[in-house]
Write a protein that holds these residues in place. Sequence first.
Motif, PDB file in Angstrom:
ATOM      1  N   MET A  25      -5.419 -13.587  -0.181  1.00 51.77           N
ATOM      2  CA  MET A  25      -4.503 -12.978  -1.108  1.00 51.77           C
ATOM      3  C   MET A  25      -3.783 -14.007  -1.956  1.00 51.77           C
ATOM      4  N   GLY A  26      -3.731 -15.234  -1.540  1.00 56.27           N
ATOM      5  CA  GLY A  26      -3.066 -16.257  -2.329  1.00 56.27           C
ATOM      6  C   GLY A  26      -1.583 -16.037  -2.393  1.00 56.27           C
ATOM      7  N   SER A  27      -0.985 -16.504  -3.481  1.00 61.02           N
ATOM      8  CA  SER A  27       0.459 -16.402  -3.614  1.00 61.02           C
ATOM      9  C   SER A  27       0.900 -15.121  -4.308  1.00 61.02           C
ATOM     10  N   GLU A  28      -0.050 -14.305  -4.773  1.00 57.83           N
ATOM     11  CA  GLU A  28       0.303 -13.050  -5.426  1.00 57.83           C
ATOM     12  C   GLU A  28       0.860 -12.067  -4.404  1.00 57.83           C
ATOM     13  N   LYS A  29       1.965 -11.448  -4.780  1.00 56.82           N
ATOM     14  CA  LYS A  29       2.550 -10.435  -3.916  1.00 56.82           C
ATOM     15  C   LYS A  29       1.832  -9.111  -4.190  1.00 56.82           C
ATOM     16  N   VAL A  30       1.334  -8.503  -3.151  1.00 58.76           N
ATOM     17  CA  VAL A  30       0.672  -7.214  -3.270  1.00 58.76           C
ATOM     18  C   VAL A  30       1.659  -6.154  -2.794  1.00 58.76           C
ATOM     19  N   ASP A  31       1.885  -5.156  -3.613  1.00 59.59           N
ATOM     20  CA  ASP A  31       2.739  -4.037  -3.225  1.00 59.59           C
ATOM     21  C   ASP A  31       1.829  -2.986  -2.609  1.00 59.59           C
ATOM     22  N   ILE A  32       1.638  -3.109  -1.323  1.00 60.15           N
ATOM     23  CA  ILE A  32       0.652  -2.281  -0.631  1.00 60.15           C
ATOM     24  C   ILE A  32       0.986  -0.795  -0.713  1.00 60.15           C
ATOM     25  N   LEU A  33       2.269  -0.443  -0.752  1.00 58.72           N
ATOM     26  CA  LEU A  33       2.617   0.973  -0.843  1.00 58.72           C
ATOM     27  C   LEU A  33       2.182   1.555  -2.189  1.00 58.72           C
ATOM     28  N   ARG A  34       2.381   0.800  -3.249  1.00 58.84           N
ATOM     29  CA  ARG A  34       1.917   1.260  -4.571  1.00 58.84           C
ATOM     30  C   ARG A  34       0.393   1.312  -4.625  1.00 58.84           C
ATOM     31  N   GLU A  35      -0.244   0.319  -4.042  1.00 61.03           N
ATOM     32  CA  GLU A  35      -1.711   0.306  -4.002  1.00 61.03           C
ATOM     33  C   GLU A  35      -2.244   1.513  -3.235  1.00 61.03           C
ATOM     34  N   LEU A  36      -1.632   1.792  -2.095  1.00 64.26           N
ATOM     35  CA  LEU A  36      -2.053   2.932  -1.290  1.00 64.26           C
ATOM     36  C   LEU A  36      -1.882   4.233  -2.066  1.00 64.26           C
ATOM     37  N   MET A  37      -0.740   4.415  -2.697  1.00 65.62           N
ATOM     38  CA  MET A  37      -0.489   5.631  -3.468  1.00 65.62           C
ATOM     39  C   MET A  37      -1.499   5.744  -4.606  1.00 65.62           C
ATOM     40  N   SER A  38      -1.804   4.639  -5.231  1.00 58.76           N
ATOM     41  CA  SER A  38      -2.763   4.630  -6.328  1.00 58.76           C
ATOM     42  C   SER A  38      -4.156   5.075  -5.852  1.00 58.76           C
ATOM     43  N   VAL A  39      -4.580   4.588  -4.706  1.00 59.80           N
ATOM     44  CA  VAL A  39      -5.887   4.978  -4.157  1.00 59.80           C
ATOM     45  C   VAL A  39      -5.893   6.469  -3.820  1.00 59.80           C
ATOM     46  N   ILE A  40      -4.814   6.957  -3.229  1.00 57.97           N
ATOM     47  CA  ILE A  40      -4.739   8.378  -2.885  1.00 57.97           C
ATOM     48  C   ILE A  40      -4.781   9.230  -4.148  1.00 57.97           C
ATOM     49  N   GLN A  41      -4.047   8.813  -5.178  1.00 56.00           N
ATOM     50  CA  GLN A  41      -4.073   9.556  -6.446  1.00 56.00           C
ATOM     51  C   GLN A  41      -5.460   9.534  -7.072  1.00 56.00           C
ATOM     52  N   GLU A  42      -6.142   8.414  -6.971  1.00 54.35           N
ATOM     53  CA  GLU A  42      -7.508   8.308  -7.482  1.00 54.35           C
ATOM     54  C   GLU A  42      -8.428   9.290  -6.758  1.00 54.35           C
ATOM     55  N   ARG A  43      -8.254   9.406  -5.428  1.00 52.47           N
ATOM     56  CA  ARG A  43      -9.078  10.350  -4.653  1.00 52.47           C
ATOM     57  C   ARG A  43      -8.790  11.789  -5.071  1.00 52.47           C
ATOM     58  N   LYS A  44      -7.569  12.064  -5.477  1.00 53.85           N
ATOM     59  CA  LYS A  44      -7.237  13.425  -5.929  1.00 53.85           C
ATOM     60  C   LYS A  44      -7.970  13.732  -7.229  1.00 53.85           C
ATOM     61  N   HIS A  45      -7.990  12.765  -8.134  1.00 55.95           N
ATOM     62  CA  HIS A  45      -8.597  12.989  -9.449  1.00 55.95           C
ATOM     63  C   HIS A  45     -10.112  12.826  -9.436  1.00 55.95           C
ATOM     64  N   ASN A  46     -10.626  12.045  -8.497  1.00 61.69           N
ATOM     65  CA  ASN A  46     -12.068  11.809  -8.371  1.00 61.69           C
ATOM     66  C   ASN A  46     -12.466  11.924  -6.901  1.00 61.69           C
ATOM     67  N   PRO A  47     -12.523  13.148  -6.391  1.00 64.22           N
ATOM     68  CA  PRO A  47     -12.828  13.340  -4.966  1.00 64.22           C
ATOM     69  C   PRO A  47     -14.196  12.783  -4.584  1.00 64.22           C
ATOM     70  N   SER A  48     -14.285  12.369  -3.338  1.00 66.97           N
ATOM     71  CA  SER A  48     -15.535  11.862  -2.788  1.00 66.97           C
ATOM     72  C   SER A  48     -15.831  12.603  -1.490  1.00 66.97           C
ATOM     73  N   ASP A  49     -17.091  12.955  -1.288  1.00 63.49           N
ATOM     74  CA  ASP A  49     -17.476  13.636  -0.052  1.00 63.49           C
ATOM     75  C   ASP A  49     -17.326  12.744   1.171  1.00 63.49           C
ATOM     76  N   ASN A  50     -17.280  11.426   0.956  1.00 63.86           N
ATOM     77  CA  ASN A  50     -17.187  10.469   2.059  1.00 63.86           C
ATOM     78  C   ASN A  50     -15.754  10.013   2.312  1.00 63.86           C
ATOM     79  N   SER A  51     -14.779  10.697   1.740  1.00 63.36           N
ATOM     80  CA  SER A  51     -13.391  10.252   1.815  1.00 63.36           C
ATOM     81  C   SER A  51     -12.548  11.191   2.670  1.00 63.36           C
ATOM     82  N   TYR A  52     -11.912  10.630   3.692  1.00 65.72           N
ATOM     83  CA  TYR A  52     -10.980  11.390   4.517  1.00 65.72           C
ATOM     84  C   TYR A  52      -9.828  11.906   3.649  1.00 65.72           C
TER      85      TYR A  52
END
Length: 115
Positions: free
Chosen positions: A1-28
């Motif tokens: 990850m290096g020195s970049e700070k990752v905001d994991i909560l925002r990343e997680l929310m972003s992935v969940i929102q992506e799954r809502k807009h682009n559902p996948s049959d392989n996604s819990y």
Amino acid sequence: MGSEKVDILRELMSVIQERKHNPSDNSYTSSLLKKGVPKIGEKVTEEAQEVVDAASEPGEEGRQHTIYEAADVIYHLFVLLTYSNINLEEVEHELARRFGISGLEEKASRSQKES
């Protein structure tokens, strides 16, 4: 990850929102979103109980188990928020609104609004 700070909560929310807009049959996440509030709410409730149970476990093992279960609660809560079209910024705004207000005062203000 290096020195970049990752905001994991925002990343997680972003992935969940992506799954809502682009559902996948392989996604819990997609499967939960398809089932709606009853199933997502059931999972939030289940995971909340598990984090409470884990918190009563002794020592470092209990502490680690609590962290694990807390992550499950947060994930499922984020799925519920996404299903309800609520973004993280809105929750942050509400928390900021409450910041500096006594919890008892805030709770009393909610009771007055509900009357």
